[in-house]
Design a protein around this motif. Structure first.
Motif, PDB file in Angstrom:
ATOM      1  N   ALA C 223       0.847  -1.197   0.000  1.00  0.00           N
ATOM      2  CA  ALA C 223       0.000   0.000   0.000  1.00  0.00           C
ATOM      3  C   ALA C 223       0.880   1.244   0.000  1.00  0.00           C
ATOM      4  O   ALA C 223       0.559   2.269  -0.599  1.00  0.00           O
ATOM      5  N   LYS C 224       2.032   1.112   0.655  1.00  0.00           N
ATOM      6  CA  LYS C 224       2.947   2.246   0.754  1.00  0.00           C
ATOM      7  C   LYS C 224       3.472   2.645  -0.635  1.00  0.00           C
ATOM      8  O   LYS C 224       3.502   3.822  -0.991  1.00  0.00           O
ATOM      9  N   ARG C 227       0.686   4.298  -2.512  1.00  0.00           N
ATOM     10  CA  ARG C 227       0.469   5.673  -2.045  1.00  0.00           C
ATOM     11  C   ARG C 227       1.558   6.590  -2.554  1.00  0.00           C
ATOM     12  O   ARG C 227       1.322   7.732  -2.929  1.00  0.00           O
ATOM     13  N   LYS C 230       0.805   7.387  -6.037  1.00  0.00           N
ATOM     14  CA  LYS C 230      -0.364   8.275  -6.089  1.00  0.00           C
ATOM     15  C   LYS C 230       0.032   9.724  -5.813  1.00  0.00           C
ATOM     16  O   LYS C 230      -0.396  10.648  -6.482  1.00  0.00           O
ATOM     17  N   ASP C 240      -8.769   5.849  -4.737  1.00  0.00           N
ATOM     18  CA  ASP C 240      -8.637   5.599  -3.288  1.00  0.00           C
ATOM     19  C   ASP C 240      -9.049   4.179  -2.915  1.00  0.00           C
ATOM     20  O   ASP C 240      -8.473   3.568  -2.020  1.00  0.00           O
ATOM     21  N   VAL C 241     -10.057   3.671  -3.627  1.00  0.00           N
ATOM     22  CA  VAL C 241     -10.568   2.341  -3.299  1.00  0.00           C
ATOM     23  C   VAL C 241      -9.460   1.291  -3.458  1.00  0.00           C
ATOM     24  O   VAL C 241      -9.380   0.322  -2.685  1.00  0.00           O
ATOM     25  N   VAL C 243      -6.214   1.912  -3.016  1.00  0.00           N
ATOM     26  CA  VAL C 243      -5.289   2.088  -1.887  1.00  0.00           C
ATOM     27  C   VAL C 243      -5.845   1.364  -0.660  1.00  0.00           C
ATOM     28  O   VAL C 243      -5.123   0.645   0.041  1.00  0.00           O
ATOM     29  N   ARG C 244      -7.154   1.535  -0.426  1.00  0.00           N
ATOM     30  CA  ARG C 244      -7.778   0.866   0.732  1.00  0.00           C
ATOM     31  C   ARG C 244      -7.689  -0.655   0.612  1.00  0.00           C
ATOM     32  O   ARG C 244      -7.407  -1.347   1.573  1.00  0.00           O
ATOM     33  N   ARG C 245      -7.902  -1.144  -0.614  1.00  0.00           N
ATOM     34  CA  ARG C 245      -7.837  -2.590  -0.837  1.00  0.00           C
ATOM     35  C   ARG C 245      -6.445  -3.126  -0.490  1.00  0.00           C
ATOM     36  O   ARG C 245      -6.309  -4.162   0.162  1.00  0.00           O
ATOM     37  N   GLU C 247      -4.341  -1.696   1.524  1.00  0.00           N
ATOM     38  CA  GLU C 247      -4.113  -1.517   2.977  1.00  0.00           C
ATOM     39  C   GLU C 247      -4.717  -2.671   3.775  1.00  0.00           C
ATOM     40  O   GLU C 247      -4.149  -3.107   4.781  1.00  0.00           O
ATOM     41  N   LYS C 248      -5.870  -3.146   3.309  1.00  0.00           N
ATOM     42  CA  LYS C 248      -6.563  -4.208   4.053  1.00  0.00           C
ATOM     43  C   LYS C 248      -5.983  -5.594   3.786  1.00  0.00           C
ATOM     44  O   LYS C 248      -6.249  -6.523   4.544  1.00  0.00           O
ATOM     45  N   GLU C 255      -1.735  -9.567  -3.138  1.00  0.00           N
ATOM     46  CA  GLU C 255      -2.860  -8.714  -3.533  1.00  0.00           C
ATOM     47  C   GLU C 255      -2.467  -7.825  -4.716  1.00  0.00           C
ATOM     48  O   GLU C 255      -3.262  -7.613  -5.626  1.00  0.00           O
TER      49      GLU C 255
END
Lengths: 216, 127, 308
Positions: C223-224, C227, C230, C240-241, C243-245, C247-248, C255
């Motif tokens: 995710a880093k 980001r 980005k 953003d969705v 990035v959230r995916r 992150e989770k 992933e």
């Protein structure tokens, strides 16, 4: 106008070295208007030098880049060890040519040809390329205002209308696009602009201009 | 420490006179110049004054938002900032201080005078 | 004819990858990357001092790649060379059998590791395309002078569907095809919505029939990293969705690969997309897995394709 920025005082002091009698010479044209090398700035700098125990005087001529304006300086120059010129690089050289025995130091860094876009903020507009094509781009020069001088459209880094290289500056191509759209001339952008002829620019070597009818 | 004071006749000057009457920390004040507004003080005046024997200059005038001429104190603040930057760049140990006071509330004047004193004492002590 | 050109002309969904030359003279670095990419991609882009950071030259690295049995796409940027040097290197590359050239303007040097450098930008990427096409098709130098000899080269360019002004992006592609581009590799697609819209514009202008469009993808490890792209990489749009995916995700690397595979699946469905360009920067080893899981494996081998 020509934009210049004062060199850091520390650098100026290094240039002067151990010379004591200094003339701080302002220029009354471009650098006066961009608030970096006019009478006011010359007085300030001379004052600063006097506080530092130099025998500094100041004077400002209308234009340091023209021989007739600097000719009257002859007697002042006799009394100093060096001149700190607050003109652009042209003025500095005009002085150096006229007074070959006196060291002339630049007090400014000449930065660009530009204009004030708001109070206290100046921006570059012209690169003096010697072959103006600004009409092709709705009056915005991509040679100067696009970091890559692109002639055929924006690069892939323009974001929210700002330049990727200088994010506080408008992307020239966004400006060009918006202006031509406003004028209903977007089709002009579909034309492929050929490689620019850089020979009239500085890349072609040192430049000059002659007006035969004005020669004596 | 020798201070040259430039005082606005609407606020700074009365405050200063009050301070001189009570003798509160004003002993370093060598000269006082009364002017109609701090907005009149140009950088060149500050620098030329510092060419003389003064260690520093103190500008005393109205608070930013109650300048009689609206922007005088704001202009003064910018110019003082610029001149101090120039002095610092040149390695000159002189300074310009700025105090915003009213004719009644003189506490700020005392505070800046103290500040000026300690600034110069600090710079003088190691030499 | 270049292998990449043959694959595309056969209507096979093409796969290209990317390998950056080393920041030093060690050619083993290129050999290793090529070994990882061989068989997974039809051709491999060799970058030209990408992000304005000094690396071994694209030209030399391309020759090493070819020795390793990988077909190189030589990237050339106009940042560092004027028209004289570009034409000269182009002739050299063609003479030594490099058959794919990607014409780029190049990242500005102030974003790289020698921000003090003087740039060139004598010409831009579109003029570069035009110049090379003139040399190949009309046997003329940029100045119009006659040139001798045959050149067999497949010319490409980049395009970013995600940068501003968005409305101009399809038109800019039209210019690239008009200037001589035969294939296009796009900036990495993370936002399928913008890309789909861009492709609609492209089809409306009939540009998908003017050349081959390869959609760029980047597998991300965390995710880093996502980001960072980005926020820091100009011209990349990341929803953003996504990035959230990332992150989770319990296993961010897996992933990242999954996201990449899903993106390719979507890209394959878009009319006018002729292939993908997988930019696994410093993660070349993952490319074969992505290609396999996207249903793009095995890649055609030369004997199976006959040139038209």
């Amino acid at each position: 106008m020509i934009i210049g920025e004062r060199k850091p005082v520390k650098e100026i002091l290094q240039l002067i070295g151990d010379r004591k009698k200094i003339l701080v010479l302002g220029c009354g044209t471009c650098v006066t208007v961009c608030l970096s090398g006019g009478e006011k700035e010359a007085k300030e700098l001379a004052s600063l030098l006097r506080i530092k125990k130099y025998q500094a005087s100041d004077y400002t001529v209308e234009r340091q880049c023209e021989p007739e304006f600097i000719r009257p300086l002859d007697y002042r120059l006799k009394e100093v060890e060096a001149v700190l010129s607050l003109a652009c690089g042209v003025g500095v050289q005009a002085l150096a040519d006229r007074y070959p025995r006196t060291p002339v130091f630049p007090g400014l860094n000449t930065t660009f040809l530009g204009m004030p876009v708001e109070q206290g903020r100046w921006e570059e507009r012209c690169g003096g390329c010697g072959q103006c094509i600004v009409h092709l781009f709705g009056g915005t020069c991509p040679v100067t205002r696009c970091a890559k001088s692109l002639l055929n459209g924006p690069c892939g880094g323009s974001k929210d209308g700002k330049c990727e290289v200088k994010p506080d500056r408008d992307c020239a191509w966004q400006l060009i696009y918006d202006r031509l759209k406003l004028q209903g001339r977007l089709d002009a952008l579909l034309e492929i602009q050929p490689p620019k002829d850089w020979s009239p620019s500085r890349h072609g070597g040192h430049r000059k201009m002659i007006r035969e009818d004005m020669l004596l | 420490m020798k201070l040259y004071v430039i005082a606005c006749d609407k606020s700074g000057y009365p405050a200063l006179m009050k301070g001189i009457e009570t003798g509160e920390g004003t002993d370093s004040v060598l000269t006082v110049q009364k002017i109609p507004c701090l907005g009149l003080v140009k950088e060149s005046l500050l620098l030329e004054t510092l060419e003389k024997e003064y260690d520093g200059i103190l500008l005393v005038g109205c608070p930013l938002d109650s300048c009689y001429n609206l922007d005088g104190s704001r202009f003064a603040e910018r110019r003082v900032h610029r001149v101090n930057a120039l002095l610092q760049e040149a390695g000159i140990e002189k300074k310009v201080f700025l105090a915003f006071v009213t004719a009644e509330k003189t506490g700020e004047l005392q505070r800046v005078l103290m500040l000026a004193r300690s600034a110069f004492n600090k710079e003088e002590s190691p030499t | 004819m270049s292998w990449l050109q043959q694959v595309l002309e056969q209507g096979i969904f093409a796969v290209t990858a990317e390998a950056g030359p080393p920041k030093g003279p060690d050619i083993e670095v290129i050999r290793k990357k090529c070994a990882q990419l061989k068989g997974a991609a039809d051709a491999v882009n060799i970058t030209d001092n990408q992000t304005a950071i000094v690396r071994m030259s694209s030209f030399a690295s391309c020759l090493v790649a070819r020795e390793c049995g990988v077909e190189p796409v030589m990237q050339m940027v106009t940042r560092d060379r004027n028209r004289i040097a570009l034409q000269s290197d182009f002739l050299g590359a063609c003479a030594l059998g490099i058959q794919n050239i990607l014409c780029l303007t190049g990242d500005h040097q102030s974003l790289g590791n020698h921000p003090q450098a003087k740039n060139v930008y004598d010409i831009d990427s579109i003029q570069l395309l035009q110049m090379f096409r003139l040399m190949r098709d009309e046997k003329k130098f940029q100045n119009g002078e006659e040139m001798k000899g045959e050149i067999d080269v497949f010319l490409g360019a980049g395009e970013n569907p995600f940068a501003d002004p968005l409305e101009f992006r399809a038109l800019r592609l039209a210019k690239k095809f008009a200037a001589g581009a035969q294939f296009i590799q796009t900036q990495a697609v993370f936002d399928l919505e913008i890309f789909t819209h861009w492709m609609e514009e492209v089809r409306k202008l009939g540009l998908h029939q003017k050349g081959s469009i390869l959609a760029g993808v980047i597998p991300v490890k965390s995710a880093k990293a996502l980001r960072y792209m980005k926020n820091e990489v100009p011209g990349v749009v990341i929803p953003d969705v996504l990035v959230r995916r990332m992150e989770k995700a319990a296993d961010p690397k897996a992933e990242g690969v999954q996201v990449c595979v899903e993106t390719i699946e979507e890209l394959k469905k878009i009319e006018g997309v002729s292939g993908v360009h997988i930019m696994a920067i410093a993660w070349e080893s993952i490319v074969p897995e992505i290609v396999r899981r996207s249903g793009l494996y095995p890649r055609p081998i030369k004997s199976e394709v006959t040139s038209p």
